[in-house]
Design an enzyme around this catalytic site. Structure first.
Site, PDB file in Angstrom:
ATOM      1  N   LYS A   1      -9.120   2.681  -2.462  1.00 51.55           N
ATOM      2  CA  LYS A   1      -9.432   1.956  -1.229  1.00 51.55           C
ATOM      3  C   LYS A   1     -10.855   2.270  -0.803  1.00 51.55           C
ATOM      4  O   LYS A   1     -11.286   3.428  -0.805  1.00 51.55           O
ATOM      5  CB  LYS A   1      -8.436   2.366  -0.143  1.00 51.55           C
ATOM      6  CG  LYS A   1      -8.481   1.548   1.131  1.00 51.55           C
ATOM      7  CD  LYS A   1      -7.309   1.937   2.035  1.00 51.55           C
ATOM      8  CE  LYS A   1      -7.244   1.133   3.313  1.00 51.55           C
ATOM      9  NZ  LYS A   1      -6.054   1.488   4.133  1.00 51.55           N
TER      10      LYS A   1
ATOM     11  N   GLU B   1       0.834  -1.199   0.000  1.00 48.25           N
ATOM     12  CA  GLU B   1       0.000   0.000   0.000  1.00 48.25           C
ATOM     13  C   GLU B   1       0.875   1.258   0.000  1.00 48.25           C
ATOM     14  O   GLU B   1       1.859   1.360   0.744  1.00 48.25           O
ATOM     15  CB  GLU B   1      -0.883  -0.035   1.251  1.00 48.25           C
ATOM     16  CG  GLU B   1      -1.812   1.136   1.429  1.00 48.25           C
ATOM     17  CD  GLU B   1      -2.660   0.985   2.693  1.00 48.25           C
ATOM     18  OE1 GLU B   1      -3.647   1.716   2.828  1.00 48.25           O
ATOM     19  OE2 GLU B   1      -2.316   0.124   3.550  1.00 48.25           O
TER      20      GLU B   1
ATOM     21  N   CYS C   1      -5.555  -3.099   1.977  1.00 45.21           N
ATOM     22  CA  CYS C   1      -5.407  -3.182   3.423  1.00 45.21           C
ATOM     23  C   CYS C   1      -6.720  -3.320   4.188  1.00 45.21           C
ATOM     24  O   CYS C   1      -7.291  -4.391   4.246  1.00 45.21           O
ATOM     25  CB  CYS C   1      -4.589  -2.001   3.932  1.00 45.21           C
ATOM     26  SG  CYS C   1      -3.814  -2.304   5.553  1.00 45.21           S
TER      27      CYS C   1
END
Length: 683
Positions: A125, A56, A181
């Site tokens: 994300k 990330e 994540c």
């Protein structure tokens, strides 16, 4: 149509080489971070990688806080994405990198997918952590906050959305999706919907700081998600170099497939490194094909997704070896703890299956034939344990050894030693007089002294043994306990009808031959049926597998089962991949060569000492696979269509017509034999 790629190349057989990259991090220095990326991309290409994924925010660094909002840094990130796009194109692979990306007046934490000289798509994300040590909403907007489904990056307008599906148009099954994540920790991860939309490889770019116990949690989630979504899951987290102002980083990288770990990188490493594995996208597709629940979930929960096509380039350094764990004995795990657990479960499945049948029928005794070989020994051990748990005397187990024309003194002695040590009621019935009478009655030349040892000669003995056992069961008020195993059922290596094919209940029908050895050893080591039998059990384990129906030749050698049907190690290997996953014969041959082609193979653990120095070349594998296919698909299904009851023991390993395997008794093996001949060279 045969695949145009060479037989020995993994891509020919549906494998995609995926790399989880763990670069050294240079906080807020996109130029230095891009240099690390370039090195790892080129190194991955040298290893034949098709796809590489970075952590990330790998271009900027994750733990740089308000520096994410600096225009100079964001401009440099954009420039480095353009440079990396050209590098990935030169390397001939697809790269997924982490970067902050601007869209309108908002900043998004993104995965940038590059390949073929262009940015293929950008995935923002979805879930931003804003609790405990996390404060991402200070800098980033979540994916649902975007106002457009495209973004301009270095002059290119590209798709910009969560759940994008990237599909190789020239590599069937090479379909992947990306999440970032925290998405992974959500009750409904974006990767779940991506899997329902067709993605077979799920990627997670993570920073994920390390605290005690968190590595196990990540691995558990990766294994679980790959199992639940019938996929491969690739996870890579930030490592050395990230700011440790308040946090620490371990650089964990894992690759899982269908719940099993394929590869794991070094944690807390101080240098950039790669974690590599070949993912079997064909097998994933076949597992989804046979899993009705997955298909139903797609229909009820699936949503339309944007599919971005790309062409996967054939790498000039295409690998010829497979980078993934590959057990020589797929029914026998090579991890000692896992093997112990499997033996515990298998033995107790057998024992409780028999206990339930006895309580259901009200039986207080049972009848079993004991040859002194592996299968009857295991069945007798199960019977003893079942009687112990039911508080029944072992003397109620009526065990019979029935020597025939070829019974060796060694197995006969083992049978008697075992019966005596276990405290069962042991008896002996010599079947030779009855067999001679039957042979004479049907006009067989052996009865007149001619050494004709044909299938009739063999089956007269096998049939008489079972016939005696059934009548003895009638006489004693019990039932006949079967002894034949899963491997023999797959090959049809049993006498049909009133032969070893039949019994009132068969505890071994779900246990592969290669596992039975370990079960006997496991019972012996734990003295589960008493210490008196331990030495005899080890003697049984050292006995060559033989039906002992044909007298020894002039050289004194006993009839060998494996000389006729092939090594059980190979047959069990074939059985696992064909019955469990439905793989093509050519792929099974390729996998068998990878597992068994090198006797000195040191990088893979070998879980059976007697197999450590054994190797089979491709010609040998093809020879025995051809015989297996003919037996399994064409000549022996009628026997399996009339199997007695018995518990399923191994995953995907039941050949009962009421269980995992249902097939017509009159099918042809032609399509499998033709595929083998068309796609597997002779050497």
């Amino acid at each position: 149509m045969p695949d145009s790629r060479p037989f020995h190349v993994p891509a020919t057989h549906g494998f995609v080489r995926v790399v989880a990259a763990t670069p050294v991090v240079h906080p807020a220095d996109p130029v230095a971070n891009a240099a690390e990326h370039i090195t790892l991309i080129r190194r991955a290409a040298e290893q034949g990688a098709d796809l590489i994924v970075f952590p990330e925010l790998s271009l900027s660094g994750y733990a740089i806080d308000d520096l994410h909002m600096q225009e100079a840094l964001l401009d440099e990130v954009d420039r480095q994405i353009e440079i990396l796009t050209a590098v990935a194109d030169d390397a001939g692979l697809v790269a997924v990198i982490g970067a902050p990306v601007r869209s309108g007046d908002a900043l998004f934490n993104c995965a940038v997918v590059i390949g073929g000289g262009e940015v293929l798509g950008v995935v923002p994300k979805t879930y931003l952590p804003n609790y405990r040590e996390y404060y991402e909403k200070r800098w980033f907007a979540p994916a649902p906050a975007r106002t457009e489904d495209s973004v301009v990056l270095n002059g290119e307008t590209v798709d910009f959305a969560p759940g994008l599906i990237f599909e190789a148009v020239n590599r069937p099954g090479f379909v992947f999706a990306v999440e970032i994540c925290e998405d992974f920790w959500a009750p409904q991860p974006p990767s779940t919907r991506a899997a329902l939309a067709g993605a077979r490889i799920l990627l997670n770019l993570s920073a994920s700081n390390i605290v005690i116990g968190k590595a196990d949690e990540r691995a558990m989630l990766s294994a679980s998600q790959s199992s639940r979504t019938i996929s491969a899951y690739v996870f890579t987290a930030s490592g050395w170099g990230e700011s440790t102002t308040d946090l620490a980083w371990d650089g964990q990288a894992t690759i899982h497939e269908l719940g099993a770990r394929l590869a794991e990188g070094e944690r807390f490493a101080l240098t950039s490194h790669l974690t590599v594995a070949d993912i079997d996208v064909d097998r994933i597709g076949l597992d989804r094909l046979r899993n009705g629940t997955f298909a139903e979930c797609v229909r009820s929960e699936g949503e339309a997704a944007t599919v971005i096509p790309f062409a996967a380039r054939e790498n000039a350094t295409a690998p010829t070896s497979l980078r993934r764990p590959l057990d020589r004995f797929p029914f026998v795990p090579d991890d000692p703890a896992r093997l112990d657990q499997d033996c515990f479960e298998a033995f107790n499945i057998q024992v409780q299956g028999l206990m339930r049948r006895m309580t259901a029928t009200g039986a207080r005794t049972l009848v079993i034939g004991v040859s002194g070989g592996l299968d009857s020994t295991q069945a007798l051990l199960v019977a003893c344990r079942a009687f112990d748990r039911l508080d029944l005397p072992r003397s109620a187990i009526r065990a019979y050894t029935m020597p025939g024309f070829a019974t060796s003194e060694g197995t006969r002695a083992n049978a008697w030693a075992l019966m005596n040590a276990l405290g069962v009621t042991g008896e002996e019935i010599d079947i030779r007089p009855a067999a001679t009478t039957m042979l004479r009655d049907i006009g067989h030349p052996f009865a007149d002294g001619q050494p004709v040892h044909d299938v009739t000669f063999e089956n007269v003995q096998a049939g008489l043994r079972t016939d005696y056992l059934f009548r003895l069961a009638n006489q004693t008020g019990g039932f006949v306990l079967g002894t034949g195993d899963l491997s023999e059922l797959a090959l049809g290596w049993c006498t049909y009808g009133v032969g070893d094919h039949m019994s009132h209940y068969n505890v071994n029908g779900g246990v592969a031959k290669t596992l039975i050895r370990h079960l006997i050893r496991w019972v012996a080591d734990r003295e589960l049926v008493g210490a008196e039998a331990v030495s005899t059990l080890h003697a049984v384990l050292e006995t060559e597998i033989s039906p002992e129906l044909v007298p020894a030749g002039a050289d004194g050698k006993l009839q060998s089962t494996e000389a006729t049907v092939g090594p059980y190690a190979l047959n069990d290997f074939f059985l696992f991949y064909i019955s469990r996953f439905g793989l093509k014969p050519s792929k099974v041959a390729y996998l068998a060569l990878q597992a068994w082609g090198d006797a000195s193979r040191g990088e893979w653990p070998v879980n059976t000492p007697e197999a450590e120095k054994v190797a089979y070349d491709l010609a040998t594998i093809k020879h025995w696979l051809r015989k297996f296919l003919l037996r399994f698909f064409q000549t022996s299904q009628f026997k399996r269509s009339a199997l007695p009851n018995g518990p399923k023991v191994v995953t995907g390993g039941s050949l009962s017509p009421r269980g995992d395997w249902r097939a017509p008794s009159d099918a042809s093996a032609r399509v499998w034999l033709d595929e083998l001949e068309a796609n597997v060279p002779d050497a």
